[in-house]
Design a protein around this motif. Structure first.
Motif, PDB file in Angstrom:
ATOM      1  N   PRO A   6       6.895  -0.382   9.587  1.00 16.14           N
ATOM      2  CA  PRO A   6       7.619   0.170   7.873  1.00 16.14           C
ATOM      3  C   PRO A   6       8.194  -1.136   7.074  1.00 16.14           C
ATOM      4  CG  PRO A   6       8.284   1.031   9.921  1.00 16.14           C
ATOM      5  CD  PRO A   6       7.427  -0.062  10.571  1.00 16.14           C
ATOM      6  N   THR A   7       8.597  -0.966   5.748  1.00 12.58           N
ATOM      7  CA  THR A   7       9.108  -1.830   5.143  1.00 12.58           C
ATOM      8  C   THR A   7      10.736  -1.388   5.647  1.00 12.58           C
ATOM      9  OG1 THR A   7       8.861  -1.031   3.386  1.00 12.58           O
ATOM     10  CG2 THR A   7       7.057  -2.431   3.948  1.00 12.58           C
ATOM     11  N   SER A   8      11.548  -2.058   5.561  1.00 15.24           N
ATOM     12  CA  SER A   8      12.908  -2.098   4.935  1.00 15.24           C
ATOM     13  C   SER A   8      13.736  -1.796   4.020  1.00 15.24           C
ATOM     14  CB  SER A   8      14.169  -4.057   5.993  1.00 15.24           C
ATOM     15  OG  SER A   8      13.764  -4.459   5.686  1.00 15.24           O
ATOM     16  N   HIS A   9      12.585  -2.610   2.754  1.00  9.98           N
ATOM     17  CA  HIS A   9      13.458  -2.908   1.389  1.00  9.98           C
ATOM     18  C   HIS A   9      12.112  -1.998   0.533  1.00  9.98           C
ATOM     19  CE1 HIS A   9      16.317  -5.475   3.003  1.00  9.98           C
ATOM     20  NE2 HIS A   9      15.330  -6.362   3.616  1.00  9.98           N
ATOM     21  N   ARG A  10      12.107  -1.198   0.016  1.00 10.94           N
ATOM     22  CA  ARG A  10      11.252  -0.540  -0.073  1.00 10.94           C
ATOM     23  C   ARG A  10      11.116  -0.633  -2.056  1.00 10.94           C
ATOM     24  NH1 ARG A  10      10.717   6.119   1.351  1.00 10.94           N
ATOM     25  NH2 ARG A  10       9.061   5.485   3.396  1.00 10.94           N
ATOM     26  N   ALA A  12      12.396  -2.753  -3.292  1.00  6.54           N
ATOM     27  CA  ALA A  12      12.575  -4.391  -3.492  1.00  6.54           C
ATOM     28  C   ALA A  12      10.260  -4.695  -3.634  1.00  6.54           C
ATOM     29  CB  ALA A  12      12.553  -5.081  -2.528  1.00  6.54           C
ATOM     30  N   PHE A  13       9.500  -4.470  -3.028  1.00  9.42           N
ATOM     31  CA  PHE A  13       8.223  -4.398  -3.545  1.00  9.42           C
ATOM     32  C   PHE A  13       7.548  -3.176  -4.240  1.00  9.42           C
ATOM     33  CE2 PHE A  13       8.546  -4.948   1.197  1.00  9.42           C
ATOM     34  CZ  PHE A  13       7.212  -5.798   2.018  1.00  9.42           C
ATOM     35  N   VAL A  14       8.727  -1.826  -5.211  1.00 11.73           N
ATOM     36  CA  VAL A  14       7.778  -1.489  -5.736  1.00 11.73           C
ATOM     37  C   VAL A  14       8.415  -1.871  -7.153  1.00 11.73           C
ATOM     38  CG1 VAL A  14       8.378   0.378  -7.188  1.00 11.73           C
ATOM     39  CG2 VAL A  14       8.997   1.191  -5.059  1.00 11.73           C
ATOM     40  N   VAL A  15       9.119  -2.635  -7.279  1.00 10.09           N
ATOM     41  CA  VAL A  15       9.762  -3.014  -8.450  1.00 10.09           C
ATOM     42  C   VAL A  15       9.531  -4.583  -8.654  1.00 10.09           C
ATOM     43  CG1 VAL A  15      11.770  -5.095  -9.733  1.00 10.09           C
ATOM     44  CG2 VAL A  15      12.104  -2.845  -8.081  1.00 10.09           C
ATOM     45  N   ALA A  16       8.309  -5.450  -7.625  1.00  6.15           N
ATOM     46  CA  ALA A  16       7.680  -6.407  -7.382  1.00  6.15           C
ATOM     47  C   ALA A  16       6.054  -5.826  -8.236  1.00  6.15           C
ATOM     48  CB  ALA A  16       8.124  -6.749  -6.350  1.00  6.15           C
ATOM     49  N   GLY A  17       6.242  -4.931  -7.218  1.00  5.02           N
ATOM     50  CA  GLY A  17       4.755  -4.253  -7.462  1.00  5.02           C
ATOM     51  C   GLY A  17       4.357  -3.860  -9.354  1.00  5.02           C
ATOM     52  N   LEU A  18       5.662  -2.928 -10.001  1.00  2.29           N
ATOM     53  CA  LEU A  18       5.672  -2.639 -11.273  1.00  2.29           C
ATOM     54  C   LEU A  18       5.797  -4.160 -12.368  1.00  2.29           C
ATOM     55  CD1 LEU A  18       7.962   0.813 -11.186  1.00  2.29           C
ATOM     56  CD2 LEU A  18       5.710   0.657 -11.295  1.00  2.29           C
ATOM     57  N   LEU A  79       3.478  -2.105  -5.129  1.00  5.40           N
ATOM     58  CA  LEU A  79       3.574  -1.288  -5.514  1.00  5.40           C
ATOM     59  C   LEU A  79       3.896  -0.045  -3.755  1.00  5.40           C
ATOM     60  CD1 LEU A  79       5.371   0.797  -7.447  1.00  5.40           C
ATOM     61  CD2 LEU A  79       3.391   0.826  -8.703  1.00  5.40           C
ATOM     62  N   ALA A  80       2.753   0.081  -3.362  1.00  2.00           N
ATOM     63  CA  ALA A  80       1.683   0.965  -2.276  1.00  2.00           C
ATOM     64  C   ALA A  80       3.093   0.696  -1.034  1.00  2.00           C
ATOM     65  CB  ALA A  80       0.529   1.802  -2.603  1.00  2.00           C
ATOM     66  N   VAL A  92      -8.004  -1.860   0.621  1.00  2.74           N
ATOM     67  CA  VAL A  92      -9.707  -0.891   0.328  1.00  2.74           C
ATOM     68  C   VAL A  92      -8.784   0.181  -0.595  1.00  2.74           C
ATOM     69  CG1 VAL A  92     -11.894  -0.404   0.278  1.00  2.74           C
ATOM     70  CG2 VAL A  92     -10.607  -1.710   1.890  1.00  2.74           C
ATOM     71  N   ALA A  93      -8.437   1.114  -0.310  1.00  7.72           N
ATOM     72  CA  ALA A  93      -8.458   1.687  -1.376  1.00  7.72           C
ATOM     73  C   ALA A  93      -6.985   1.843  -2.297  1.00  7.72           C
ATOM     74  CB  ALA A  93      -7.756   3.283  -0.663  1.00  7.72           C
ATOM     75  N   VAL A  94      -6.379   1.254  -1.885  1.00 12.05           N
ATOM     76  CA  VAL A  94      -5.508   1.383  -2.890  1.00 12.05           C
ATOM     77  C   VAL A  94      -5.252   0.758  -4.056  1.00 12.05           C
ATOM     78  CG1 VAL A  94      -2.631   0.467  -3.309  1.00 12.05           C
ATOM     79  CG2 VAL A  94      -3.185   1.103  -1.463  1.00 12.05           C
ATOM     80  N   PRO A  95      -5.937  -0.871  -3.652  1.00 16.18           N
ATOM     81  CA  PRO A  95      -6.549  -1.932  -5.450  1.00 16.18           C
ATOM     82  C   PRO A  95      -7.777  -0.797  -6.192  1.00 16.18           C
ATOM     83  CG  PRO A  95      -6.436  -3.181  -2.843  1.00 16.18           C
ATOM     84  CD  PRO A  95      -6.728  -1.567  -2.586  1.00 16.18           C
ATOM     85  N   VAL A  96      -8.765  -0.222  -5.529  1.00 18.90           N
ATOM     86  CA  VAL A  96      -9.491   0.091  -6.265  1.00 18.90           C
ATOM     87  C   VAL A  96      -9.138   1.250  -7.137  1.00 18.90           C
ATOM     88  CG1 VAL A  96     -11.901   1.673  -5.874  1.00 18.90           C
ATOM     89  CG2 VAL A  96     -11.783  -0.214  -4.407  1.00 18.90           C
ATOM     90  N   ALA A  97      -7.992   2.312  -6.216  1.00 17.21           N
ATOM     91  CA  ALA A  97      -7.662   3.715  -7.347  1.00 17.21           C
ATOM     92  C   ALA A  97      -7.496   2.746  -8.196  1.00 17.21           C
ATOM     93  CB  ALA A  97      -6.760   4.351  -6.427  1.00 17.21           C
ATOM     94  N   GLY A  98      -6.270   1.078  -8.216  1.00 18.91           N
ATOM     95  CA  GLY A  98      -5.868   1.069  -8.687  1.00 18.91           C
ATOM     96  C   GLY A  98      -6.455   0.558 -10.368  1.00 18.91           C
ATOM     97  N   VAL A  99      -7.048  -0.152 -10.123  1.00 18.98           N
ATOM     98  CA  VAL A  99      -8.268  -0.537 -11.063  1.00 18.98           C
ATOM     99  C   VAL A  99      -8.768   1.081 -11.541  1.00 18.98           C
ATOM    100  CG1 VAL A  99     -10.397  -2.232 -11.824  1.00 18.98           C
ATOM    101  CG2 VAL A  99      -8.578  -2.682  -9.936  1.00 18.98           C
ATOM    102  N   VAL A 100      -9.142   1.750 -11.007  1.00 19.09           N
ATOM    103  CA  VAL A 100     -10.129   3.059 -11.714  1.00 19.09           C
ATOM    104  C   VAL A 100      -8.560   4.044 -12.801  1.00 19.09           C
ATOM    105  CG1 VAL A 100     -10.598   4.978 -11.114  1.00 19.09           C
ATOM    106  CG2 VAL A 100     -12.122   3.274  -9.871  1.00 19.09           C
TER     107      VAL A 100
END
Length: 140
Positions: A6-10, A12-18, A79-80, A92-100
């Motif tokens: 698990p990540t401790s800084h959710r 930060a990951f969400v903001v960086a992903g956006l 982000l995920a 695999v699933a997250v990058p494919v879903a992101g591009v689709v």
């Protein structure tokens, strides 16, 4: 199957992903704006079609679009990451879903733009009645 810790800084990951996804969308947009600026034409349907055709047929344009898609997939992974426990899903699933998802949103935006263009093209906005009932012709 190995699970991710698990990540401790959710946040930060969400903001960086956006931010990464925003940059990924801004790069081709800026390139298209740059190409239309150098044609020195009024931005119209024909101008956008010509620039879009140029982007697809030039090596630099294709590289920019592919790099933006990869960058968007990286942003999707960032982000995920706090919400996914499996390496396979994250890799695999997250990058494919992101591009689709990006393709679906792009197609939706294109359809919406064509609908708006079709509606405003059929309206005669040059002949408008004023509040007193008089006709007023707009100068184009």
């Amino acid at each position: 199957m190995a699970t991710l810790p698990p990540t401790s800084h959710r946040r930060a990951f969400v903001v960086a992903g956006l931010i990464v996804q925003l940059v990924a969308v801004a790069i081709p947009t800026a390139y298209i704006a740059y190409r239309t600026e150098h044609t020195q034409a009024v931005i119209s349907k024909a101008t956008l079609l010509l620039v879009g055709r140029h982007v697809v047929h030039s090596h630099n344009g294709v590289l920019i679009v592919v790099a933006a898609a990869v960058l968007f997939a990286v942003g999707s992974v960032l982000l995920a990451r706090p919400f996914v426990r499996s390496w396979l899903t994250l890799g695999v699933a997250v990058p494919v879903a992101g591009v689709v998802g990006l393709l679906v949103l792009g197609i939706g935006a294109l359809v919406l733009a064509l609908l708006v263009y079709a509606v405003f093209d059929t309206l005669d906005l040059s002949d408008v009645r004023t509040s007193k009932g008089k006709r007023r012709r707009w100068q184009s």
